[in-house]
Each structure stands twice: as structure tokens, then as C-alpha cells.
Design a protein around this motif. Sequence first.
Motif, mmCIF file in Angstrom:
data_model
loop_
_atom_site.group_PDB
_atom_site.id
_atom_site.type_symbol
_atom_site.label_atom_id
_atom_site.label_comp_id
_atom_site.label_asym_id
_atom_site.label_seq_id
_atom_site.Cartn_x
_atom_site.Cartn_y
_atom_site.Cartn_z
ATOM 1 N N SER A 121 0.833 -1.208 0.000
ATOM 2 C CA SER A 121 0.000 0.000 0.000
ATOM 3 C C SER A 121 0.866 1.256 0.000
ATOM 4 O O SER A 121 0.593 2.215 -0.725
ATOM 5 C CB SER A 121 -0.941 0.001 1.209
ATOM 6 N N PHE A 122 1.915 1.262 0.817
ATOM 7 C CA PHE A 122 2.797 2.428 0.822
ATOM 8 C C PHE A 122 3.572 2.507 -0.488
ATOM 9 O O PHE A 122 3.878 3.608 -0.966
ATOM 10 C CB PHE A 122 3.769 2.383 2.000
ATOM 11 N N GLU A 123 3.903 1.355 -1.075
ATOM 12 C CA GLU A 123 4.608 1.352 -2.351
ATOM 13 C C GLU A 123 3.807 2.108 -3.408
ATOM 14 O O GLU A 123 4.342 2.968 -4.114
ATOM 15 C CB GLU A 123 4.858 -0.078 -2.811
ATOM 16 N N VAL A 124 2.523 1.789 -3.531
ATOM 17 C CA VAL A 124 1.671 2.467 -4.507
ATOM 18 C C VAL A 124 1.582 3.956 -4.198
ATOM 19 O O VAL A 124 1.684 4.800 -5.101
ATOM 20 C CB VAL A 124 0.268 1.829 -4.533
ATOM 21 N N ASP A 232 0.645 -14.608 -18.454
ATOM 22 C CA ASP A 232 -0.158 -14.492 -17.235
ATOM 23 C C ASP A 232 0.003 -13.112 -16.603
ATOM 24 O O ASP A 232 -0.955 -12.533 -16.096
ATOM 25 C CB ASP A 232 0.235 -15.568 -16.229
ATOM 26 N N PHE A 233 1.226 -12.590 -16.658
ATOM 27 C CA PHE A 233 1.495 -11.264 -16.094
ATOM 28 C C PHE A 233 0.636 -10.207 -16.775
ATOM 29 O O PHE A 233 -0.019 -9.397 -16.114
ATOM 30 C CB PHE A 233 2.978 -10.929 -16.242
ATOM 31 N N TRP A 234 0.594 -10.237 -18.102
ATOM 32 C CA TRP A 234 -0.157 -9.209 -18.819
ATOM 33 C C TRP A 234 -1.660 -9.444 -18.765
ATOM 34 O O TRP A 234 -2.444 -8.493 -18.795
ATOM 35 C CB TRP A 234 0.342 -9.109 -20.261
ATOM 36 N N LYS A 235 -2.063 -10.696 -18.662
ATOM 37 C CA LYS A 235 -3.487 -10.960 -18.460
ATOM 38 C C LYS A 235 -3.932 -10.389 -17.125
ATOM 39 O O LYS A 235 -5.010 -9.781 -17.013
ATOM 40 C CB LYS A 235 -3.771 -12.461 -18.509
ATOM 41 N N ASP A 236 -3.075 -10.538 -16.119
ATOM 42 C CA ASP A 236 -3.403 -10.002 -14.800
ATOM 43 C C ASP A 236 -3.444 -8.480 -14.804
ATOM 44 O O ASP A 236 -4.176 -7.870 -14.017
ATOM 45 C CB ASP A 236 -2.392 -10.490 -13.760
ATOM 46 N N GLN A 237 -2.652 -7.847 -15.687
ATOM 47 C CA GLN A 237 -2.698 -6.380 -15.772
ATOM 48 C C GLN A 237 -4.091 -5.913 -16.170
ATOM 49 O O GLN A 237 -4.611 -4.926 -15.644
ATOM 50 C CB GLN A 237 -1.665 -5.866 -16.780
ATOM 51 N N TYR A 264 4.546 15.902 -20.443
ATOM 52 C CA TYR A 264 4.564 14.946 -19.342
ATOM 53 C C TYR A 264 4.895 13.525 -19.798
ATOM 54 O O TYR A 264 4.714 12.573 -19.036
ATOM 55 C CB TYR A 264 3.200 14.918 -18.645
ATOM 56 N N ARG A 265 5.378 13.369 -21.041
ATOM 57 C CA ARG A 265 5.534 12.009 -21.546
ATOM 58 C C ARG A 265 6.591 11.200 -20.794
ATOM 59 O O ARG A 265 6.635 9.974 -20.920
ATOM 60 C CB ARG A 265 5.836 12.015 -23.039
ATOM 61 N N SER A 266 7.423 11.851 -20.005
ATOM 62 C CA SER A 266 8.357 11.091 -19.160
ATOM 63 C C SER A 266 7.589 10.156 -18.228
ATOM 64 O O SER A 266 8.063 9.058 -17.901
ATOM 65 C CB SER A 266 9.240 12.039 -18.339
ATOM 66 N N LEU A 267 6.375 10.563 -17.813
ATOM 67 C CA LEU A 267 5.558 9.710 -16.955
ATOM 68 C C LEU A 267 5.048 8.491 -17.728
ATOM 69 O O LEU A 267 4.876 7.408 -17.146
ATOM 70 C CB LEU A 267 4.380 10.512 -16.394
ATOM 71 N N GLY A 268 4.819 8.649 -19.032
ATOM 72 C CA GLY A 268 4.455 7.503 -19.859
ATOM 73 C C GLY A 268 5.605 6.525 -19.986
ATOM 74 O O GLY A 268 5.408 5.299 -19.944
ATOM 75 N N TRP A 269 6.816 7.050 -20.094
ATOM 76 C CA TRP A 269 7.988 6.185 -20.166
ATOM 77 C C TRP A 269 8.241 5.479 -18.837
ATOM 78 O O TRP A 269 8.783 4.365 -18.832
ATOM 79 C CB TRP A 269 9.218 6.984 -20.586
ATOM 80 N N VAL A 270 7.870 6.101 -17.738
ATOM 81 C CA VAL A 270 8.012 5.435 -16.436
ATOM 82 C C VAL A 270 7.168 4.162 -16.414
ATOM 83 O O VAL A 270 7.624 3.098 -15.982
ATOM 84 C CB VAL A 270 7.596 6.377 -15.289
ATOM 85 N N TYR A 271 5.929 4.281 -16.891
ATOM 86 C CA TYR A 271 5.066 3.099 -16.957
ATOM 87 C C TYR A 271 5.673 2.047 -17.885
ATOM 88 O O TYR A 271 5.791 0.866 -17.514
ATOM 89 C CB TYR A 271 3.670 3.480 -17.448
ATOM 90 N N ALA A 272 6.056 2.459 -19.080
ATOM 91 C CA ALA A 272 6.579 1.511 -20.066
ATOM 92 C C ALA A 272 7.845 0.831 -19.545
ATOM 93 O O ALA A 272 7.995 -0.399 -19.657
ATOM 94 C CB ALA A 272 6.859 2.228 -21.384
ATOM 95 N N GLY A 273 8.744 1.620 -18.966
ATOM 96 C CA GLY A 273 9.988 1.050 -18.452
ATOM 97 C C GLY A 273 9.763 0.129 -17.272
ATOM 98 O O GLY A 273 10.368 -0.950 -17.174
ATOM 99 N N GLY A 274 8.889 0.540 -16.364
ATOM 100 C CA GLY A 274 8.615 -0.281 -15.196
ATOM 101 C C GLY A 274 7.978 -1.607 -15.555
ATOM 102 O O GLY A 274 8.378 -2.662 -15.043
ATOM 103 N N TYR A 287 3.075 -6.249 -8.537
ATOM 104 C CA TYR A 287 4.205 -5.330 -8.424
ATOM 105 C C TYR A 287 3.990 -4.092 -9.286
ATOM 106 O O TYR A 287 4.610 -3.054 -9.052
ATOM 107 C CB TYR A 287 5.512 -6.006 -8.866
ATOM 108 N N SER A 288 3.144 -4.210 -10.297
ATOM 109 C CA SER A 288 2.951 -3.117 -11.255
ATOM 110 C C SER A 288 1.920 -2.091 -10.807
ATOM 111 O O SER A 288 1.773 -1.054 -11.454
ATOM 112 C CB SER A 288 2.504 -3.691 -12.600
ATOM 113 N N LEU A 289 1.203 -2.357 -9.721
ATOM 114 C CA LEU A 289 0.061 -1.504 -9.380
ATOM 115 C C LEU A 289 0.453 -0.061 -9.072
ATOM 116 O O LEU A 289 -0.365 0.852 -9.203
ATOM 117 C CB LEU A 289 -0.696 -2.109 -8.196
ATOM 118 N N GLY A 290 1.681 0.170 -8.697
ATOM 119 C CA GLY A 290 2.111 1.537 -8.413
ATOM 120 C C GLY A 290 2.257 2.411 -9.650
ATOM 121 O O GLY A 290 2.397 3.636 -9.537
#
Length: 511
Positions: A121-124, A232-237, A264-274, A287-290
Motif C-alpha cells: 500500500s505504501f509502495e503504490v 499471465d502477467f499481462w493478463k493479470d494487468q 509529461y511524456r516522461s511519466l508515460g515512459w516510467v510506466y513503459a519502463g517499469g 508489483y505493477s500496481l504503483g
Amino acid sequence: MKRVLPLLFAVLKFISGFVLASRAYELQRDEYLYLDEGRHLAWGYLEVPPLIAAQAWVTQALGGDYFWVKFWPFLWGALTVYVVGRMAQKLGGGWFAVTLTCLCYCASGYARLNFLFQPNSFEVFGFTICCYWLLSYIQEERPKYLYFIGLGLGLSLLNKYTTFFFIAALVAGLLLSPQRSLLTNKHFWFAAGLTLLLFAPSLAWQLAHGIPFLHHMSELHDTQLVNVSAADFWKDQLVMCFPAVWVWVPGLLALFAYAPFRPYRSLGWVYAGGLLLLTVLHGKSYYSLGYYPVLFAFGAVWWERLLQSFRYGAFVRPVLVLVPLLMILPIVPFLFTLYPPAYMQVISAKYESLGLTRWEDGKVHPLPQDYADMIGWQELADKTYQAYQALPDSTRAFTLIKCDNYGQASAINYYNRHRVLPIANSFNGSYLFWFPARPTKPYRHLLLIGEGNPAGLVPHFRELRKVGEITNPYAREKGTTILLGNDPDAALIERAYREHKEALAVWEKEK
């Protein structure tokens, strides 16, 4: 008045956590462990950094009751709702964008995540507020936001090591956007220094103990992450944030293709990179929920602007904000512990194809793993206490309680925290650090929880017998036994302390 709407959703988020929880369930396995870590404050543990233990210490100081255990995940969830609501406002969103953003968060997998007293929860919250501060810096270019990000990353590192993935994604996002100029900004490096300073005590603990984090990751990969496939990872997304998929996908695309959002596209790259890192490293799905809340804000604002040019937008907007709530209805039982186990098993069978009852072993079970891990612990603790109370008064004090895993030991300690009972121990996880020193007087009784080879122990006791067992059919620990061994011989005690030393050495092998 502008902050009222996000604050209202934050309050509703906090309160709903208590209202939508059935007390037919107990705490979850990991929650007991983190509560016990609060009794052993340190700058690190074999499982996690120290922030969750600090929260546990406060909880224990306040009595350790259910309200204070759940206070923390409900608090971080409520604060995250507030931050994403404010993020939508910073992007120029009105009531529709704010409402849609907050409801997307409340109606997605965060409902379940924010129910458990775990670092998630704190991670997110930490990832989300760092994205909020990055957005604020892009808009205002005030150095204070860089220091806020440094603070957020430092605390996040004290909370969970997956923050390293977020930091890598954040750096990649900066390099792939105009914000790469920050790498020549002295405030950026001072902020990075603040992050390192905050994390330094935990890092020192890791180095002093042979970097057990590396062994933990290796063990996690071999026992759990190996069962996580990319498919499975992407299905769960899609499943975790399914009620908001029509918001976060446009939000992600808009960060790269919608002109007003390009700064603000750096924030889009954060998602893609993560997400790329987690896919390659076989990270657990949650792990991706944040990485999603920021996309809710951008997607909601994009929808608001799209509807402004639509003739019937004023009528469509009130209907659209209800969509996440309508989409969540089929999966409500998997987000909130509303129903008792027997009825939950019937519901789970209908959704088997979605993998919602697939456990870390890769197999499908009657209940979701978290639900099965919230059953049977009180029974175990009570039966252990009853077995202890039945011992002779003259020898009762010379008793060692040894458990097979941390869940058993921590649950026994939690439910017996106001009773006179020796601390339960284990060779599992951080309990390796807390195993008691060999006593000057020999043990007269051993209570063995979950012992898998009782026949091999019979010759080492004057008497060995089963005195209890978890019988709840829905418990993940169903069948776990409580054995009482009287007058153990010296060879067995010697072996136990030798095995403890060897088990601890595995974690500290790099020391």
C-alpha cells in the motif's frame, strides 16, 4: 474548496475499508509477520526494509487490535486517492475528471491491496506521489519538487526493494524526454543524495548481514516467480485494473500522442519502463500496481476534454463516472472480503478461468490465496496456548515453541500477545535472527508446529504425541499439527541449534 472533492473520496476510501470487510476472516499470514517485526526493530529484515516494522511498532504500542492493524493500509490507500484526485486537478480537470480518477482507483485491484497490512500500500502511494511531484516540477520548475521526489524515493526504498525498479524506470523516463536536462541540474543530484541518505542505514544493515536481499530474490525467483509467465502477467494487468482499462489505456496513449500532454511524456515512459522490467524479471503481477494511478488521472482528463466538444457531453459524463462501479460488480467478492469462505468457494468456481484463485505454486485452489491465508490462525494460536497450559506448573517455563514457518510463529505470537506464553520461534525468514539462545537449564517440553517428520523424532523424546491440529477446511494451513515432546535429549537440542546456525549462514553467506 478545490481540495474538497479529492478529500471526500479519500475519506470514503478509508471508511469503506472497515465497512466492506467480513470478520469471518482473520489477518493474513504476512500481516502477522510484519506485526512481529515491530517487536524487533532494526534497519532491515530478511523479507523487507524497516518501514513496515516501524508502523507495526506503533500498532503494537496501541494494543495491536484489528483497527490499528488495518489503519495503515487504509491510510495509504486514502492518501493515494487524494493524490490522484489532485493530480487530475493539476492537469486542469474538473469534477468529472476528479471523480472518474478516484473511482478508477477505488474500483480496481487497489481495493484488495489496500486491505492488507503489507508494504504494497505504501509502495503504490510512494510511486504515485513521486509522479505527482514530477508533474508539479514539469509545470512549475521549482527545485523543491525534486527534493520531495528524493524524499519519496528514500522512504519508498525503506519500504520495499522493488523501488529500485521504479527508480530505473524513472531515470529512463527522464532520459527519453525533455526532462533529461535534469541530469545537469545540481538540485537533481542533491535530491538523489537525499534519497541515498535516507536509505543508507538500511543499506548498511544489508552489507553488515551479507546482503540477504540477494538470497531473498533468488529464493523468491525459484519458488514463486518461476511460475509467473509473461502471458499471465499481462493478463493479470487487464484483470487487476479492468474497471479502469478504458481510462488508463487512453491515458497512456495520450501521454505520447496528445499534444497538451506531451510535456509529461516522461511519466508515460516510467510506466513503459517499469512494466518492461517486471515482465523480463518475472515480477509478480501486483508489483505493477504503483504505475497505474497516474494513468487514471491523465485518462480521465483526456476523456473530460473529449466530451467537452460532444453535444451531449453534459448528459454522458454522469453516466460514465458510474462505469467503473458497474464493471466492478462481477469481481466485488475478490476485492472485498464480503462473504464467508463457504459461499466464497462457490463464487470462486465461477471465475476459475480468470486465474483469481491461482496461488503462488501455479495451481488453482478453491479460494484466492490471500483468503485462505486469513483462516485458521486463531485456531492454531488457541490450541497452542491450551497445550501449554496443560503442562505441569513446575516445568511449564522450560518450553520451546518451534514452528515450521513464519506464518505459524507470528500468528501464535499475535493472538497470545496478552497471555503468558513463550514466544513462538522458527527457522523461517527473519525469525532466524530472533531464535533464543540456548538456556542454562535444559528444555523439558517442545511444542512443534507443522513438524513434517514426527516419526524420526520419536527416539529423542521420552514421549511425543499430537495435541492439536488446524481443522478448518478452508485454511491454507489445514492439517498443520501441534506436537508435544516431553524431555528431549541433548542430541536433539544440539541438532536444532546447529541447524539454526546453518540456516542463518545461508542468508549471510556473502558476509
